[in-house]
Design a protein around this motif. Structure first.
Motif, mmCIF file in Angstrom:
data_model
loop_
_atom_site.group_PDB
_atom_site.id
_atom_site.type_symbol
_atom_site.label_atom_id
_atom_site.label_comp_id
_atom_site.label_asym_id
_atom_site.label_seq_id
_atom_site.Cartn_x
_atom_site.Cartn_y
_atom_site.Cartn_z
ATOM 1 N N ARG A 17 26.823 -14.766 -29.585
ATOM 2 C CA ARG A 17 25.888 -13.747 -29.119
ATOM 3 C C ARG A 17 25.244 -13.129 -30.351
ATOM 4 O O ARG A 17 25.875 -13.051 -31.411
ATOM 5 N N VAL A 18 23.986 -12.716 -30.204
ATOM 6 C CA VAL A 18 23.281 -12.072 -31.313
ATOM 7 C C VAL A 18 22.828 -10.690 -30.878
ATOM 8 O O VAL A 18 22.387 -10.492 -29.751
ATOM 9 N N ILE A 19 23.011 -9.719 -31.769
ATOM 10 C CA ILE A 19 22.572 -8.340 -31.522
ATOM 11 C C ILE A 19 21.430 -8.060 -32.476
ATOM 12 O O ILE A 19 21.562 -8.328 -33.669
ATOM 13 N N GLY A 67 19.039 2.483 -35.788
ATOM 14 C CA GLY A 67 20.286 3.066 -35.321
ATOM 15 C C GLY A 67 20.614 2.755 -33.869
ATOM 16 O O GLY A 67 21.491 3.380 -33.279
ATOM 17 N N ALA A 68 19.925 1.793 -33.273
ATOM 18 C CA ALA A 68 20.217 1.469 -31.886
ATOM 19 C C ALA A 68 20.146 -0.045 -31.683
ATOM 20 O O ALA A 68 19.503 -0.750 -32.451
ATOM 21 N N ILE A 69 20.830 -0.523 -30.619
ATOM 22 C CA ILE A 69 20.724 -1.937 -30.269
ATOM 23 C C ILE A 69 19.454 -2.113 -29.443
ATOM 24 O O ILE A 69 19.280 -1.476 -28.402
ATOM 25 N N VAL A 70 18.547 -2.967 -29.961
ATOM 26 C CA VAL A 70 17.282 -3.163 -29.275
ATOM 27 C C VAL A 70 17.394 -4.303 -28.272
ATOM 28 O O VAL A 70 16.865 -4.248 -27.166
ATOM 29 N N GLU A 71 18.113 -5.348 -28.686
ATOM 30 C CA GLU A 71 18.144 -6.536 -27.846
ATOM 31 C C GLU A 71 19.437 -7.288 -28.120
ATOM 32 O O GLU A 71 19.912 -7.324 -29.260
ATOM 33 N N GLU A 72 20.023 -7.887 -27.104
ATOM 34 C CA GLU A 72 21.173 -8.745 -27.343
ATOM 35 C C GLU A 72 21.202 -9.890 -26.350
ATOM 36 O O GLU A 72 20.660 -9.776 -25.258
ATOM 37 N N GLY A 73 21.801 -10.985 -26.769
ATOM 38 C CA GLY A 73 21.858 -12.139 -25.885
ATOM 39 C C GLY A 73 22.297 -13.363 -26.655
ATOM 40 O O GLY A 73 22.597 -13.287 -27.832
ATOM 41 N N PRO A 74 22.340 -14.518 -25.970
ATOM 42 C CA PRO A 74 22.694 -15.759 -26.669
ATOM 43 C C PRO A 74 21.646 -16.027 -27.756
ATOM 44 O O PRO A 74 20.478 -15.649 -27.589
ATOM 45 N N PRO A 75 22.038 -16.678 -28.846
ATOM 46 C CA PRO A 75 21.100 -16.881 -29.953
ATOM 47 C C PRO A 75 19.815 -17.567 -29.530
ATOM 48 O O PRO A 75 18.749 -17.200 -30.000
#
Lengths: 224, 231, 253
Positions: free
Chosen positions: C215-217, C222-230
């Motif tokens: 998974r990539v973040i 200072g915040a998580i904008v997007e995450e998901g499989p690479p």
């Protein structure tokens, strides 16, 4: 030339006083072996207080202590302790007065050296050690202090040479170290050869260390 | 703190900070202060000048010049300054060279400072890359011009922190003159203490030395920071 | 064999994690779960809070709000013995931070000997095994100064895994390396992941993140904008900021 030989290098006097002066030299070495470790421990404490606390008032007090005792000539400090305290009814034995004076003075000097040593160790060293579960004290003992000491070894050696030379001021409170014995002998034989002999003994003791120090320092400078 | 019984703090104040004794011996201490400052300045100037001269001579790279300089610097750094002062004051008169307490102390400390100054400046010269003097010589500068315009200015910058520390450390040793009865602060304070039967003059001597050398240390620190900024 | 992912206990869980220096907020409420055996890569511009977040996970930095739950234990609670916790969380630094006065083996065994009080021979045996895992058993008696950057970083990894952590934190482990030694470090990290280690990796190696991460973040400000499989984050980023960042990164190469 004759005057020089009879007064400075009078072999007869040399022969006469050498055993006493060697005794004095032993006392000088013993005194150094007492006050140098004391100063090192005191200095390490001073440097830990100066670098390992975030409390501003502690750092301030340490800075005041260091500056005060670096500005005060050690002989003034020693005479203040040895001749001043009895007026309060506190009679300090000579050795204790000397040890106390040297501790106060040396802790300031060694403290400055160790402080520079601590500042030379990158903060990542402490972090890496803490990240593997070492306590702050363990990280200091096993990781930070060995490197800090290593980085300032020439300065520690240089200051220790100064301390050995400084033990001569114990002669003013009649502690029978080398200079004191030589001066007493001079008064006794009414010839300054004992003082010259004492100087030669100091040279024999310290010249090798001074040479070693020079080489360490020049090596470091050229490595820059 | 009048009236019996005196508490601990009152007794301490009365012993070490006795205003009456202080007022009586203040002129003696002050006279000593001027001797201390004057001698300290005389030692600093002469010692630095002599030491820098020695370093320049050593940089000429002639063994017959360098070896005696190294020996001098080693001996003066290995001998305790108090021993040198005592040799000058007590031993030299017997071979026909009489020196006052002032002269003995000045000469001894000047030689000691010169030895340390020579080592520091020489260390500074050593720390420079060889290319510096080669570049200067390649543009047609003489050896002397290279030293004064290129090598020494840079060497001084490297040598400054140890030099300032050493000037102060050696100047503080003026107090050692008390052993040969030089009438500087400490000596005057000791005499005053024994006549007064009260150690307040010793407190004044300590205070006087702090008043002289703490500003000197702060000045040295400022000098060092300013020089660092210009690198 | 394993519980369904939704019920599975996270190895690391950040809940509303905040960090501020005075009025400057570097972490503005991070929520993140890392499951056992998972490798999560964190990418983002410098100053986005990636390293701060990582360093809060073993409390090298103290958070100013939220929770850090490691293996079911909230380590931000008062009374937690952080030194015990840290032996379960390995960390690898950008600048290696090897102890220059100790040999490779000395570096690896220090915590074994001083924290776990293992006798010398046993610590050495474990230390050599850890060095073996990173392919450096032959350098056990070399000092860090005698090793290349890549070798130093592999020793640093051995220093962490010898304590058998349940979670490994990597703080830009290849950023200080010469390009030719990056590969050997990434290889060790891949092997570690294959052995089942849970890993949280802050990195600028997009190729590595794309190929190896579960998974990539993407973090910014200072915040998580997007995450998901690479494949998703790199192949079809949803947010403008992610696209801008990736464009700059791939464009720059």
């Amino acid at each position: 030339m004759d005057a020089l030989l009879t007064n400075f290098f009078n072999l007869e006097v040399f022969r006469q006083v050498l055993p006493f002066l060697l005794q004095g030299l032993l006392t000088t070495i013993g005194l150094s072996a007492l006050v140098i470790p004391l100063g090192l421990v005191g200095g390490l404490g001073v440097a830990l207080l100066a670098t390992q606390t975030s409390r501003r008032w502690v750092r301030f007090l340490v800075a005041v202590y260091v500056d005060t005792f670096r500005a005060l000539p050690p002989i003034v400090l020693l005479i203040f302790i040895y001749f001043g305290f009895p007026f309060l009814g506190i009679d300090l034995p000579k050795l204790l007065a000397v040890a106390l004076g040297f501790l106060l003075n040396n802790a300031a000097y060694y403290g400055e050296i160790f402080r520079a040593g601590f500042l030379s160790v990158p903060s990542g060293q402490m972090e890496a050690a803490r990240s593997t579960g070492l306590t702050r004290a363990q990280a200091l003992i096993h990781v930070v202090i060995p490197q800090a000491v290593h980085n300032v070894l020439p300065d520690l050696l240089g200051n220790s040479i100064e301390v050995v030379k400084l033990t001569t001021i114990a002669s003013v409170v009649a502690l029978p170290e080398l200079l004191r014995i030589a001066r007493d002998a001079q008064a006794l034989v009414y010839n300054p050869s004992p003082i010259v002999l004492a100087a030669l003994l100091y040279l024999a003791l310290l010249w090798p260390l001074v040479r070693w120090l020079s080489r360490l320092e020049h090596k470091n400078l050229m490595a820059r | 703190m009048d009236g019996p019984p005196m508490d601990g703090f009152g007794r301490l104040a009365d012993t070490f900070f006795n205003a009456e004794v202080a007022a009586r011996y203040w002129p003696d201490i002050l006279a000593g202060v001027w001797i201390t400052i004057g001698l300290g300045i005389a030692v600093s100037i002469a010692g630095l000048a002599f030491g820098v001269a020695l370093a320049i001579l050593r940089a000429m790279q002639r063994p017959w010049l360098a070896l005696p300089i190294i020996a001098f610097a080693d001996i003066m750094r290995a001998l305790p300054p108090l021993v040198i002062i005592i040799v000058f004051f007590f031993a030299f008169p017997l071979i026909g060279i009489s020196m006052s307490a002032f002269m003995s102390t000045w000469l001894a400390l000047t030689l000691v400072l010169a030895a340390y100054a020579e080592e520091s400046v020489w260390g500074g010269i050593l720390s420079l890359p060889r290319g510096q003097s080669e570049a200067a010589r390649s543009t047609g500068l003489t050896w002397g011009q290279t030293m004064s315009a290129v090598v020494l200015p840079q060497a001084f910058r490297v040598a400054l922190p140890p030099l300032t520390n050493r000037v102060i450390a050696v100047s503080k040793n003026v107090a050692l003159g008390s052993v040969v009865a030089l009438s500087e602060v400490l000596n005057n304070a000791q005499s005053a203490t024994s006549t007064a039967g009260n150690p307040t003059p010793l407190t004044m001597a300590a205070a006087a030395y702090l008043a002289i050398f703490i500003p000197a240390m702060l000045f040295a620190r400022r000098l060092e920071t300013r020089m660092q900024w210009r690198v | 064999m394993t519980a369904p992912p939704i019920l599975e206990l996270a190895m690391l869980e950040l809940v509303g994690l905040r960090k501020a220096y005075g009025s400057l907020e570097v972490l503005r409420g991070i929520d993140l779960r890392v499951h056992p055996g998972e490798m999560v890569c964190v990418v983002g511009p410098s100053g986005s809070g990636k390293s701060s977040m990582l360093r809060c996970c073993n409390r090298l930095e103290e958070s100013t709000g939220g929770q850090v739950v490691v293996d079911g234990v909230d380590i931000t609670k008062p009374g937690v013995d952080i030194n015990t916790v840290r032996q379960r969380i390995g960390m690898v630094f950008q600048q290696f931070n090897l102890y220059p006065h100790l040999t490779a083996l000395g570096n690896v065994t220090l915590a074994l000997r001083k924290v776990q009080n293992k006798p010398g021979p046993e610590a050495e045996k474990l230390g050599l095994a850890a060095l073996e895992r990173v392919g450096l058993a032959d350098k056990a008696h070399a000092h860090p100064a005698q090793l290349s950057g890549g070798q130093q970083q592999r020793v640093a990894i051995a220093r962490a895994i010898v304590l058998e952590p349940k979670l490994m934190l990597f703080d830009e482990p290849t950023s200080a390396l010469d390009p030719e030694t990056v590969g050997e470090v990434l290889k060790v990290m891949r092997e570690l992941r294959e052995s089942g280690m849970t890993m949280l990796v802050v990195t600028h190696e997009m190729g590595f993140a794309r190929a190896a991460a579960d998974r990539v973040i993407f973090m910014d400000a200072g915040a998580i904008v997007e995450e998901g499989p690479p494949a998703e984050v790199f192949g079809a980023p949803k947010h403008d900021r992610t696209r801008a960042f990736l464009a700059r990164y791939t464009g720059g190469h």
